[in-house]
Scaffold this motif. Structure first.
Motif, mmCIF file in Angstrom:
data_model
loop_
_atom_site.group_PDB
_atom_site.id
_atom_site.type_symbol
_atom_site.label_atom_id
_atom_site.label_comp_id
_atom_site.label_asym_id
_atom_site.label_seq_id
_atom_site.Cartn_x
_atom_site.Cartn_y
_atom_site.Cartn_z
ATOM 1 N N TRP A 21 0.819 -1.207 0.000
ATOM 2 C CA TRP A 21 0.000 0.000 0.000
ATOM 3 C C TRP A 21 0.856 1.261 0.000
ATOM 4 C CZ3 TRP A 21 -4.741 -0.436 -1.428
ATOM 5 C CH2 TRP A 21 -5.444 -1.601 -1.177
ATOM 6 N N MET A 288 -7.577 -11.750 -4.628
ATOM 7 C CA MET A 288 -8.056 -10.372 -4.681
ATOM 8 C C MET A 288 -6.932 -9.339 -4.763
ATOM 9 S SD MET A 288 -11.300 -9.818 -4.894
ATOM 10 C CE MET A 288 -12.874 -10.636 -4.678
ATOM 11 N N PRO A 289 -5.852 -9.446 -3.944
ATOM 12 C CA PRO A 289 -4.795 -8.433 -4.042
ATOM 13 C C PRO A 289 -4.137 -8.356 -5.411
ATOM 14 C CG PRO A 289 -4.595 -9.645 -1.983
ATOM 15 C CD PRO A 289 -5.619 -10.357 -2.802
ATOM 16 N N MET A 292 -6.176 -5.980 -7.702
ATOM 17 C CA MET A 292 -6.613 -4.746 -7.063
ATOM 18 C C MET A 292 -6.695 -3.592 -8.052
ATOM 19 S SD MET A 292 -7.709 -3.552 -4.253
ATOM 20 C CE MET A 292 -7.245 -4.916 -3.182
ATOM 21 N N SER A 293 -5.772 -3.518 -8.990
ATOM 22 C CA SER A 293 -5.792 -2.415 -9.954
ATOM 23 C C SER A 293 -7.047 -2.446 -10.813
ATOM 24 C CB SER A 293 -4.549 -2.472 -10.836
ATOM 25 O OG SER A 293 -4.520 -3.677 -11.571
ATOM 26 N N ILE A 296 -10.007 -1.280 -8.586
ATOM 27 C CA ILE A 296 -9.948 0.167 -8.345
ATOM 28 C C ILE A 296 -10.381 0.935 -9.590
ATOM 29 C CG2 ILE A 296 -8.368 2.087 -7.932
ATOM 30 C CD1 ILE A 296 -6.806 0.268 -6.064
ATOM 31 N N ALA A 371 -1.658 1.078 -8.743
ATOM 32 C CA ALA A 371 -1.880 -0.273 -8.229
ATOM 33 C C ALA A 371 -1.458 -1.364 -9.198
ATOM 34 C CB ALA A 371 -3.353 -0.461 -7.867
#
Length: 379
Positions: A21, A288-289, A292-293, A296, A371
């Motif tokens: 992050w 999921m991570p 993420m882009s 978002i 991201a």
């Protein structure tokens, strides 16, 4: 002979030690348009949260003598009749004057009369967030009963600045709430479809294709027109939000489904499954991570779409209705020849819509680039 090592090679920079992050935040700060968009978006949500305090007057308070009152300019230097000056915030009063030939009412400056403005002064009473009774406003007339119009007045003599500020709360929140609902539906249904596949994937995708095959604008118009006219403004607000969410979740579901299909056979996912990880842990901790882009980008680009959708429905008379105040409702009240010819300031809510949509798009682009690990590696 002993070799010496440069001490700089043994140290690591802050970027190398930072978490994921923090790396996203470092990359996001380099995107100037995204930072500008983020500041504007946060400002708009701040205005919406404290609309009662920031608005100079009650947005529904009307004045028959100030119908279509033109905008007034705030002045800081006050010059009296003797030529002496002082620093005092004020606006020059304007008086209505009827043209002898055309009988048109015009407002002309009246230098002899001034309306002084004070910060944190007392004005119309209100309840902040519907709970805390207050009378203080950010700016208010120094004398009770006086009025000024920084963005003009509408056909009923209501202050446009106060109405635009209150409309910010409804128009910006309907996009945020609607995207939150569509995000939840898209992640759950798209994730289930892509992770399990088979008959579940087929059933979910047929529903998605059915919704996508329907024309969006007629669908919105039909669902909005089906709402009972006897509903309260609050009920219509939540109904419009749910309708927009039920239509907007399909695009995100397809994106999530495609990413899950590509990731479920990756080595790290198979290793987590063989290690005994639960389905919930594999999805939220490992899969999921990595996408993420995409999430978002989809979310930040969906908010302006919902804002435009609500504005369009309200403008056509099928969305929110007065006394509810939104940017679309304000634009609907300006769709007449007199507004175009004599009161162009009534189209100021359209500028607010453009500002919010552009800022959200810039914010989304910056978050997506920050991201995306491939974009960061290319830098």
């Amino acid at each position: 002979m002993t070799a010496t090592v440069d001490p700089r090679l043994l140290t690591t920079s802050a970027d190398d030690q930072a978490s994921q992050w923090r790396l996203i935040w470092i990359a996001f700060r380099r995107h100037r348009l995204a930072m500008t968009g983020a500041i504007i978006v946060l400002t708009l949500y701040f205005i919406g949260a404290f609309a009662e305090f920031l608005a100079p007057f009650d947005p529904n308070a009307s004045s028959s003598k100030d119908i279509y009152h033109p905008p007034q300019m705030l002045r800081l230097i006050d010059v009296d009749a003797n030529g002496d000056w002082a620093l005092r915030l004020h606006v020059e009063s304007m008086r209505a004057q009827r043209d002898k030939f055309t009988l048109e009412t015009k407002f002309v400056p009246d230098p002899s009369a001034k309306v002084y403005v004070s910060f944190f002064g007392k004005g119309d009473s209100y309840k902040l967030w519907g709970l805390i009774p207050m009378e203080r406003h950010l700016i208010a007339p120094a004398k009770p009963g006086e009025r000024f119009y920084l963005l003009g007045a509408d056909r009923l003599g209501r202050d446009m600045l106060s109405r635009i500020i209150h409309g910010t709360r409804v128009s910006m929140s309907i996009g945020l709430i609607g995207v939150s609902l569509s995000l939840m539906l898209g992640l759950i249904l798209g994730g289930i479809s892509g992770y399990y596949g088979g008959l579940i994937d087929m059933a979910v995708q047929r529903v998605v294709e059915l919704i996508l095959s329907l024309p969006t604008i007629p669908l919105w118009l039909g669902l909005s027109a089906a709402l009972p006219q006897t509903w309260s403004p609050l009920q219509r607000y939540f109904a419009i939000t749910v309708i927009l969410s039920l239509v907007a979740w399909t695009e995100l579901a397809r994106v999530v489904r495609g990413r899950f299909l590509a990731l479920r056979n990756e080595d790290f996912v198979i290793a987590a499954r063989l290690d005994g990880g639960s389905t919930r842990r594999i999805i939220f901790r490992h899969m999921m991570p990595s996408m993420m882009s995409h999430i978002i980008a989809a979310v930040t680009l969906a908010i302006p779409v919902m804002i435009i959708a609500e504005t369009s429905l309200s403008f056509l008379g099928l969305g929110l209705m007065p006394p509810t105040i939104s940017w679309g409702v304000l634009l609907k009240e300006a769709q007449n020849i007199r507004s175009i010819a004599q009161a162009p300031w009534l189209f100021a809510p359209g500028a607010a819509v453009c500002l919010a949509v552009l800022s959200l798009n810039f914010l989304g682009d910056g978050l997506r680039d920050a991201a995306d690990p491939y974009v960061q590696d290319s830098r």
